[in-house]
Design an enzyme around this catalytic site. Structure first.
Site, PDB file in Angstrom:
ATOM      1  CD  GLU A 258      -8.709   2.789   6.883  1.00  0.00           C
ATOM      2  OE1 GLU A 258      -8.483   1.881   7.559  1.00  0.00           O
ATOM      3  OE2 GLU A 258      -8.180   3.710   6.846  1.00  0.00           O
TER       4      GLU A 258
ATOM      5  CG  ASP B  19      -0.406  -0.270   2.532  1.00  0.00           C
ATOM      6  OD1 ASP B  19       0.991  -0.267   2.455  1.00  0.00           O
ATOM      7  OD2 ASP B  19      -1.018  -0.384   3.384  1.00  0.00           O
TER       8      ASP B  19
ATOM      9  CG  HIS C  47      -5.973  -0.490   8.203  1.00  0.00           C
ATOM     10  ND1 HIS C  47      -5.964   0.603   8.270  1.00  0.00           N
ATOM     11  CD2 HIS C  47      -4.739  -1.199   8.824  1.00  0.00           C
ATOM     12  CE1 HIS C  47      -4.852   0.924   8.709  1.00  0.00           C
ATOM     13  NE2 HIS C  47      -3.934  -0.218   8.920  1.00  0.00           N
TER      14      HIS C  47
ATOM     15  CG  ASN D 128      -8.927   0.802  11.266  1.00  0.00           C
ATOM     16  OD1 ASN D 128      -7.941  -0.001  11.216  1.00  0.00           O
ATOM     17  ND2 ASN D 128      -9.281   1.835  10.423  1.00  0.00           N
TER      18      ASN D 128
HETATM   19  P1  PGA Z   1       1.955  -0.914  12.521  1.00  0.00           P
HETATM   20  O1  PGA Z   1       1.009  -0.534  11.060  1.00  0.00           O
HETATM   21  O2  PGA Z   1       2.898  -2.011  11.971  1.00  0.00           O
HETATM   22  O3  PGA Z   1       2.988   0.336  12.364  1.00  0.00           O
HETATM   23  O4  PGA Z   1       1.515  -0.827  13.612  1.00  0.00           O
HETATM   24  C1  PGA Z   1      -0.012  -1.736  10.965  1.00  0.00           C
HETATM   25  C2  PGA Z   1      -1.317  -0.918  10.074  1.00  0.00           C
HETATM   26  O5  PGA Z   1      -1.552   0.021  10.712  1.00  0.00           O
HETATM   27  O6  PGA Z   1      -1.647  -1.740   9.155  1.00  0.00           O
END
Ligand code: PGA
Length: 244
Positions: A143, A67, A138, A136
């Site tokens: 999302e 992404d 995701h 959340n």
């Molecule tokens: P993080 O992000 O590994 O920095 O916690 C994960 C995400 O938000 O998909």
């Protein structure tokens, strides 16, 4: 679903790095989908140590970004592209012709997503897809509200994602992102998801309860038959209110 509990971030990183290395050994020209953020950073560092000892390990692999934030210069430290170059492609000696990134500053984000969809049609499916989980729930930037047949597309970010440390810690602002879709993720031959970090307790619990995937996208992974979920248990201890 294989769920592996580890005592801390380091053990999670080591355990998951072994899966990644094994996959590269099994298929030297594997297409790997690369998540960014705090969860996989330690795993990539562990792989880097192995690559230093065995440079041939990554000489045939192809990398695809999972992404990207939209509307930030591509060389800004907040971007997934910068993260991937710094933590993965450069230390693993993967040249640009084997590296597919989203252009965070593309003039037309929809056509940028079409380009990635075409890349996947030509080069997919992904052999190993590495994922973190959002607060959340995701996956990538899919999302809540994402559906099973979504492909790579532009996504409006929820407030929780606009506060992600990659943005917050670098002063970058984004309201949209571009992400492989749930369908692209589920088409992968193998998936590894890492769960760590403060603030992931609700997402972890929802995932374990197989909560409605349209509210908690990570639950879509229960439909896949080759997923390893590596959990850093140290992040799942709820602090008592007097310490929070
Ligand atoms: P993080 O992000 O590994 O920095 O916690 C994960 C995400 O938000 O998909």
């Amino acid at each position: 679903m294989k769920i592996v509990h580890t005592a801390d971030y380091r053990s999670m990183s080591l355990k998951s790095s072994r899966i990644l290395i094994e996959s590269m050994r099994k298929k030297p020209e594997a297409l790997l989908c690369i998540a960014t953020g705090g969860s996989p950073e330690g795993m990539y560092a562990e792989v880097t140590k192995s690559v230093a000892a065995e440079p041939g390990l990554t000489s045939g692999i192809q990398l695809l970004a999972l992404d990207e934030w939209y509307g930030i210069p591509s060389d800004h430290p907040a971007t997934c592209s910068s993260f991937i170059r710094q933590n993965v492609s450069v230390p693993w000696f993967v040249s640009d012709d084997r590296l597919e990134l989203f252009d965070s500053a593309a003039g037309n984000p929809e056509s940028e997503c079409r380009r990635i969809n075409n890349y996947l049609k030509k080069n997919g499916p992904i052999d190993l897809c590495i994922l973190g989980i959002g607060r959340n729930g995701h996956l990538g930037l899919n999302e809540p509200g994402s559906v099973k047949n979504d492909h790579t597309r532009v996504i409006e970010l929820t407030k929780s994602s606009t506060l992600h440390p990659m943005l917050k810690n670098t002063g970058a602002v984004a309201s949209r992102g571009m992400s492989l879709g749930i369908a692209d993720i589920l088409n992968s031959r193998e998936i590894v998801i890492l769960i760590t970090g403060s603030g992931k307790i609700d997402a972890y619990n929802a995932f374990m309860k197989k909560a409605n995937p349209e509210e908690w996208p990570a639950s879509f992974l229960w439909e896949h038959n080759n997923v390893s979920c590596i959990v850093d248990d140290s992040c799942l201890i709820k602090k008592s209110p007097s310490f929070s």
